[in-house]
Design a protein around this motif. Sequence first.
Motif, PDB file in Angstrom:
ATOM      1  N   GLN A 118      39.787  67.603 -45.306  1.00 31.61           N
ATOM      2  CA  GLN A 118      39.427  66.469 -46.164  1.00 31.61           C
ATOM      3  C   GLN A 118      38.078  65.855 -45.808  1.00 31.61           C
ATOM      4  OE1 GLN A 118      42.881  63.833 -46.050  1.00 31.61           O
ATOM      5  NE2 GLN A 118      44.192  65.633 -45.924  1.00 31.61           N
ATOM      6  N   ASP A 119      37.175  66.682 -45.386  1.00 30.93           N
ATOM      7  CA  ASP A 119      35.859  66.182 -44.992  1.00 30.93           C
ATOM      8  C   ASP A 119      34.821  67.186 -45.474  1.00 30.93           C
ATOM      9  OD1 ASP A 119      33.471  65.600 -43.724  1.00 30.93           O
ATOM     10  OD2 ASP A 119      34.437  65.037 -41.842  1.00 30.93           O
ATOM     11  N   LYS A 120      34.197  66.856 -46.608  1.00 27.10           N
ATOM     12  CA  LYS A 120      33.343  67.855 -47.236  1.00 27.10           C
ATOM     13  C   LYS A 120      32.116  68.210 -46.397  1.00 27.10           C
ATOM     14  CE  LYS A 120      31.365  69.574 -51.416  1.00 27.10           C
ATOM     15  NZ  LYS A 120      30.929  69.338 -52.801  1.00 27.10           N
ATOM     16  N   SER A 121      31.518  67.245 -45.747  1.00 35.04           N
ATOM     17  CA  SER A 121      30.285  67.596 -45.023  1.00 35.04           C
ATOM     18  C   SER A 121      30.613  68.488 -43.819  1.00 35.04           C
ATOM     19  CB  SER A 121      29.509  66.343 -44.611  1.00 35.04           C
ATOM     20  OG  SER A 121      30.346  65.508 -43.848  1.00 35.04           O
ATOM     21  N   ILE A 166      56.928  72.426 -48.871  1.00 37.73           N
ATOM     22  CA  ILE A 166      57.461  72.971 -47.622  1.00 37.73           C
ATOM     23  C   ILE A 166      58.738  72.225 -47.222  1.00 37.73           C
ATOM     24  CG2 ILE A 166      57.011  73.196 -45.124  1.00 37.73           C
ATOM     25  CD1 ILE A 166      54.073  73.859 -45.854  1.00 37.73           C
ATOM     26  N   ASP A 186      33.100  70.599 -43.808  1.00 35.67           N
ATOM     27  CA  ASP A 186      33.373  71.907 -44.421  1.00 35.67           C
ATOM     28  C   ASP A 186      32.069  72.630 -44.735  1.00 35.67           C
ATOM     29  OD1 ASP A 186      36.104  71.537 -44.308  1.00 35.67           O
ATOM     30  OD2 ASP A 186      36.261  70.762 -46.350  1.00 35.67           O
ATOM     31  N   TYR A 200      34.949  74.498 -54.534  1.00 40.45           N
ATOM     32  CA  TYR A 200      34.586  73.234 -53.898  1.00 40.45           C
ATOM     33  C   TYR A 200      33.075  73.102 -53.704  1.00 40.45           C
ATOM     34  CZ  TYR A 200      39.539  72.536 -53.503  1.00 40.45           C
ATOM     35  OH  TYR A 200      40.857  72.371 -53.813  1.00 40.45           O
ATOM     36  N   ASN A 239      47.432  77.842 -43.796  1.00 45.14           N
ATOM     37  CA  ASN A 239      47.782  76.430 -43.977  1.00 45.14           C
ATOM     38  C   ASN A 239      49.285  76.200 -43.885  1.00 45.14           C
ATOM     39  OD1 ASN A 239      48.438  77.666 -46.312  1.00 45.14           O
ATOM     40  ND2 ASN A 239      47.172  76.420 -47.652  1.00 45.14           N
ATOM     41  N   TRP A 240      49.940  77.007 -43.085  1.00 48.06           N
ATOM     42  CA  TRP A 240      51.392  76.856 -42.930  1.00 48.06           C
ATOM     43  C   TRP A 240      51.754  76.052 -41.702  1.00 48.06           C
ATOM     44  CZ3 TRP A 240      54.257  77.728 -46.946  1.00 48.06           C
ATOM     45  CH2 TRP A 240      53.808  78.635 -47.917  1.00 48.06           C
ATOM     46  N   LYS A 266      41.006  64.651 -53.325  1.00 46.08           N
ATOM     47  CA  LYS A 266      41.498  65.902 -53.912  1.00 46.08           C
ATOM     48  C   LYS A 266      42.266  66.722 -52.864  1.00 46.08           C
ATOM     49  CE  LYS A 266      39.222  69.205 -57.018  1.00 46.08           C
ATOM     50  NZ  LYS A 266      37.864  69.624 -57.448  1.00 46.08           N
ATOM     51  N   MET A 267      41.651  66.818 -51.677  1.00 48.38           N
ATOM     52  CA  MET A 267      42.248  67.604 -50.603  1.00 48.38           C
ATOM     53  C   MET A 267      43.559  66.972 -50.132  1.00 48.38           C
ATOM     54  SD  MET A 267      40.343  70.281 -49.814  1.00 48.38           S
ATOM     55  CE  MET A 267      40.518  70.394 -51.584  1.00 48.38           C
ATOM     56  N   ALA A 268      43.564  65.634 -50.051  1.00 50.82           N
ATOM     57  CA  ALA A 268      44.750  64.922 -49.586  1.00 50.82           C
ATOM     58  C   ALA A 268      45.907  65.144 -50.565  1.00 50.82           C
ATOM     59  CB  ALA A 268      44.449  63.429 -49.441  1.00 50.82           C
ATOM     60  N   GLN A 284      46.233  67.729 -52.557  1.00 51.73           N
ATOM     61  CA  GLN A 284      46.634  69.124 -52.418  1.00 51.73           C
ATOM     62  C   GLN A 284      47.543  69.288 -51.195  1.00 51.73           C
ATOM     63  OE1 GLN A 284      45.849  71.637 -54.540  1.00 51.73           O
ATOM     64  NE2 GLN A 284      47.168  72.958 -53.316  1.00 51.73           N
ATOM     65  N   LYS A 285      47.140  68.655 -50.108  1.00 57.48           N
ATOM     66  CA  LYS A 285      47.922  68.737 -48.872  1.00 57.48           C
ATOM     67  C   LYS A 285      49.307  68.125 -49.078  1.00 57.48           C
ATOM     68  CE  LYS A 285      48.050  66.869 -44.160  1.00 57.48           C
ATOM     69  NZ  LYS A 285      49.280  67.600 -43.847  1.00 57.48           N
ATOM     70  N   HIS A 336      36.232  64.359 -52.919  1.00 57.43           N
ATOM     71  CA  HIS A 336      36.679  65.607 -52.308  1.00 57.43           C
ATOM     72  C   HIS A 336      37.866  65.334 -51.392  1.00 57.43           C
ATOM     73  CE1 HIS A 336      36.288  69.632 -50.582  1.00 57.43           C
ATOM     74  NE2 HIS A 336      36.388  69.081 -49.392  1.00 57.43           N
ATOM     75  N   GLN A 337      37.735  64.248 -50.614  1.00 56.93           N
ATOM     76  CA  GLN A 337      38.777  63.899 -49.648  1.00 56.93           C
ATOM     77  C   GLN A 337      40.082  63.585 -50.363  1.00 56.93           C
ATOM     78  OE1 GLN A 337      37.161  61.176 -46.792  1.00 56.93           O
ATOM     79  NE2 GLN A 337      39.183  60.697 -45.950  1.00 56.93           N
ATOM     80  N   TRP A 361      43.536  72.529 -46.196  1.00 56.77           N
ATOM     81  CA  TRP A 361      43.789  71.312 -46.980  1.00 56.77           C
ATOM     82  C   TRP A 361      43.820  70.107 -46.054  1.00 56.77           C
ATOM     83  CZ3 TRP A 361      42.650  73.774 -50.923  1.00 56.77           C
ATOM     84  CH2 TRP A 361      43.222  74.990 -51.226  1.00 56.77           C
ATOM     85  N   GLU A 362      43.842  70.372 -44.747  1.00 55.62           N
ATOM     86  CA  GLU A 362      43.963  69.304 -43.764  1.00 55.62           C
ATOM     87  C   GLU A 362      42.639  68.566 -43.507  1.00 55.62           C
ATOM     88  OE1 GLU A 362      47.141  69.294 -41.799  1.00 55.62           O
ATOM     89  OE2 GLU A 362      47.847  70.856 -43.154  1.00 55.62           O
ATOM     90  N   ASP A 398      31.981  62.804 -51.439  1.00 52.19           N
ATOM     91  CA  ASP A 398      32.802  63.065 -50.258  1.00 52.19           C
ATOM     92  C   ASP A 398      34.182  62.447 -50.422  1.00 52.19           C
ATOM     93  OD1 ASP A 398      31.002  64.522 -48.893  1.00 52.19           O
ATOM     94  OD2 ASP A 398      30.981  63.247 -47.110  1.00 52.19           O
ATOM     95  N   PHE A 408      38.408  75.640 -42.546  1.00 55.48           N
ATOM     96  CA  PHE A 408      38.664  74.883 -43.775  1.00 55.48           C
ATOM     97  C   PHE A 408      40.143  75.005 -44.118  1.00 55.48           C
ATOM     98  CE2 PHE A 408      39.310  74.803 -48.326  1.00 55.48           C
ATOM     99  CZ  PHE A 408      38.485  73.795 -48.789  1.00 55.48           C
TER     100      PHE A 408
END
Lengths: 206, 206
Positions: B106-109, A26, B111, B145, B73-74, A14-16, A18-19, A11-12, B103-104, A8, B101
């Motif tokens: 960040q919580d796999k479970s 942007i 998701d 993922y 995700n914009w 990785k997502m952070a 990416q964000k 994953h978190q 990029w914001e 977890d 889901f």
Amino acid sequence: MNSENKNDQKHQEKMAKQKAKVDAAIARADKEQGVVIVLTGTGKGKSSSGFGTLLRSMGHGNKVGLVQFIKGNWGDGAVVGERAMFQEMPLMTHKMMGSGFTWETQDKSKDQEAFDHIWPQAKAMLQDESIHTVMFDELTYMLAYKLLAWEDLKEALESRPKMQNVIITGRGAPSALRDFADTVTDMKSEKHAFQAGIKAQAGIEW
Amino acid sequence: MNSENKNDQKHQEKMAKQKAKVDAAIARADKEQGVVIVLTGTGKGKSSSGFGTLLRSMGHGNKVGLVQFIKGNWGDGAVVGERAMFQEMPLMTHKMMGSGFTWETQDKSKDQEAFDHIWPQAKAMLQDESIHTVMFDELTYMLAYKLLAWEDLKEALESRPKMQNVIITGRGAPSALRDFADTVTDMKSEKHAFQAGIKAQAGIEW
């Protein structure tokens, strides 16, 4: 920490990451202007991608213009699915090249005549500030067959309203157009059902 | 023969050759079945291409199904243009992955929970013969993922009605999916306005 928690956390992170990347990109992009988008290559999806973007634009209440320079070439009289839908869309102005350039015509002077008839109407869209996005479907063939000179297209694109977007589709976009464009996607065909002997069908290919 | 006539003749021969090629390919392709289309790669145009194809299918009077696995995700609260249009389309069934889901999260479970809620509904579309074309937008990320196992997707695709088409979009389609698919387009980004500092705008990027 058990392995699920570790997963977890990974994953978190990785997502952070990416964000953060998306957010930074942007923030960097602050020029406000319309763009020229070229959708080229041999893969399936060029025209439908343009249509999808027009849909998106209309969904925001914007007016759009579409000029189709090639008639569907899947057989005479075939009802082309998207056209039936376009007719129901009050925000869209839709024009088709008169006599319908296809692989069937084989008559260059007739094609030139048809092109010369539609081109002023296409250019008029590029002078109309009320149109948010203009799509010239299959325009690259007009360049390839020299019905349209690049210099003429370039001039029309350069003198359009600053916030207007233009989508140009078709195989073999010339390098001058690619250089000029803001966004270029080259759609590579990795494989196509057709090559495996699967028949083209209404609703997918036309 | 003057040079213009020569040019005309050359053009005519070129077109005739092209037409012969297209005709021969059409004649060879005689298997009637639905296809799995994968639209992948980093270039702009994957989702919008899928939407354009759904439009085409609906234009023939067909029912279509769309499941979106990633929320735009914009930025929160952005009205996503195509969705406003989809709501006006009686032939479309449109579902979105619950908690959205992005990029914001960040919580796999969370998701996984959201995915597990939407997946049976997505599979139900693959069992509904009345749906001509099903689109799973951004599904590749669910594979990447590990919210969805390839074997589960494969089984669902294999047991669908014979004439049903499926469009799967998203970056980084795994090779197992590419091998399985009938049509694969890899959308290469040659360039993107974003990289030149041009701000993403409503109606084009979302």
